[in-house]
Design an enzyme around this catalytic site. Sequence first.
Site, PDB file in Angstrom:
ATOM      1  N   ASP A  88     -25.387  50.876 -91.595  1.00 42.29           N
ATOM      2  CA  ASP A  88     -24.991  51.401 -92.912  1.00 42.29           C
ATOM      3  C   ASP A  88     -26.067  52.309 -93.498  1.00 42.29           C
ATOM      4  O   ASP A  88     -27.224  52.287 -93.069  1.00 42.29           O
ATOM      5  CB  ASP A  88     -24.842  50.261 -93.932  1.00 42.29           C
ATOM      6  CG  ASP A  88     -23.796  49.241 -93.542  1.00 42.29           C
ATOM      7  OD1 ASP A  88     -22.948  49.534 -92.686  1.00 42.29           O
ATOM      8  OD2 ASP A  88     -23.830  48.136 -94.125  1.00 42.29           O
ATOM      9  N   TYR A 128     -30.109  41.450 -85.553  1.00 49.80           N
ATOM     10  CA  TYR A 128     -30.433  42.059 -86.847  1.00 49.80           C
ATOM     11  C   TYR A 128     -31.385  41.136 -87.590  1.00 49.80           C
ATOM     12  O   TYR A 128     -31.298  39.912 -87.456  1.00 49.80           O
ATOM     13  CB  TYR A 128     -29.174  42.227 -87.697  1.00 49.80           C
ATOM     14  CG  TYR A 128     -28.349  43.440 -87.380  1.00 49.80           C
ATOM     15  CD1 TYR A 128     -28.616  44.660 -87.992  1.00 49.80           C
ATOM     16  CD2 TYR A 128     -27.281  43.367 -86.490  1.00 49.80           C
ATOM     17  CE1 TYR A 128     -27.842  45.783 -87.718  1.00 49.80           C
ATOM     18  CE2 TYR A 128     -26.502  44.491 -86.214  1.00 49.80           C
ATOM     19  CZ  TYR A 128     -26.791  45.696 -86.827  1.00 49.80           C
ATOM     20  OH  TYR A 128     -26.039  46.806 -86.566  1.00 49.80           O
TER      21      TYR A 128
END
Lengths: 246, 246
Positions: free
Chosen positions: B53, B111
């Site tokens: 993102d 992540y």
Amino acid sequence: MSNYRLKIQYDGTRYHGWQKQKSGSDTIQGKIEAVLSRLCGQDVEVCGAGRTDAGVHAECQVANFHMEEAWEPAELFRRMNEYLPNDIRIMKVEQAGERFHSRLNATGKVYEYHLLKKDCYDVFARKYSWQMDKSLDISCMRRAADILLGQHDFKGFCTKASKKKSTVRRIDAIEIRETERDIFLRFTGNGFLYNMVRILTGTLVEIGEGVRPVESIQEILDAGDRRLAGETAPAQGLILREVRYD
Amino acid sequence: MSNYRLKIQYDGTRYHGWQKQKSGSDTIQGKIEAVLSRLCGQDVEVCGAGRTDAGVHAECQVANFHMEEAWEPAELFRRMNEYLPNDIRIMKVEQAGERFHSRLNATGKVYEYHLLKKDCYDVFARKYSWQMDKSLDISCMRRAADILLGQHDFKGFCTKASKKKSTVRRIDAIEIRETERDIFLRFTGNGFLYNMVRILTGTLVEIGEGVRPVESIQEILDAGDRRLAGETAPAQGLILREVRYD
């Protein structure tokens, strides 16, 4: 009058160093004094332990200031951080003894220089390190560093040495730590001259690259001639890690 | 046609995410494609393993692209880094098998979300972390994280879930590591939905703050309703650490 002691962290990237300047350029001292003056409605002078150069960072700078009004340290802490930009943070505010002077009472300082090895990029360190073009021979650098230990006249490792003030300093340790990507040069001493850590680093890097012999360290110390030493390493790789008091 | 595999590191701060956009906003994919097209004189499409993102960072994104001309990987590496801005770095270029596809062949992703504890400022992490206002109960967060492990329909932890595509994913590990200043949430799984890691983090933070019960995790999984989950944590605290292949 109350005397307060501050621990301060800052990213020096966009500042013209610690020390307030006549030109009105942004400096760390200037920013902190402006905030304190606004809080207490009168001029406040903040004294820093180390006058870091333009672009140099601090993990833990120590400073002190006197104020007529007595404030709760916790309240000062909260209000100062509220008004300071997000690249300067007060880590701690304490009431200090009346005679405490952050610079004159400091007995030791620890600076660290961050080198990024050849071909070892790190975008997150780009503003906080110096990218090497060549491979470095760490063992040569360590031998050279050993010659620097102890008390010496470091005039040759200083920009604009004062003729009146002593250029004798004591270096207690130079630790060279290596990771897969990085080399950290950690200098501990009783004080450092103007640009001294950056010139020491630049000289050690030239020794590591093999373009300068280890023995040149002794020659620079003996001659006290800045022109014999290496390049001044870029400011952005340097950070003030710690200020020590007895 | 040659197929090349890239390892890419980027600071996502000033980008509108990985994926190229029609609007012409700066994106990582867009920057890399522009450099490659300039180098080889024709349009090149770069496929990334994870579509991070806007504002999300990558320690090691993996991507691949096909090119008609055969280039030496070392030459591509050098030329790409020469033209890319200093917040995007190519860490490695390799020749890949003809059928290698960075996204479809990926078997796992890691992540990491970086939280800064209450009152623990760190100016150097300010663009790469989320500052907490409250203390967090780590043991509650760990119990909640355990419920998330394994294969589930994560529709409730996803922004704009597709009706056509599966929202079932497998989380292999959620490690919560604490230092004096930081909390790191490390998510390992076979893939993550849009905003999923940030919504998981926002929900776990609310559990750590004590404003949401540990059991709510199961309710969100069962109901598959995004409105039941916590806030989407800010993009800047998230980094893609690793993409795994068999």
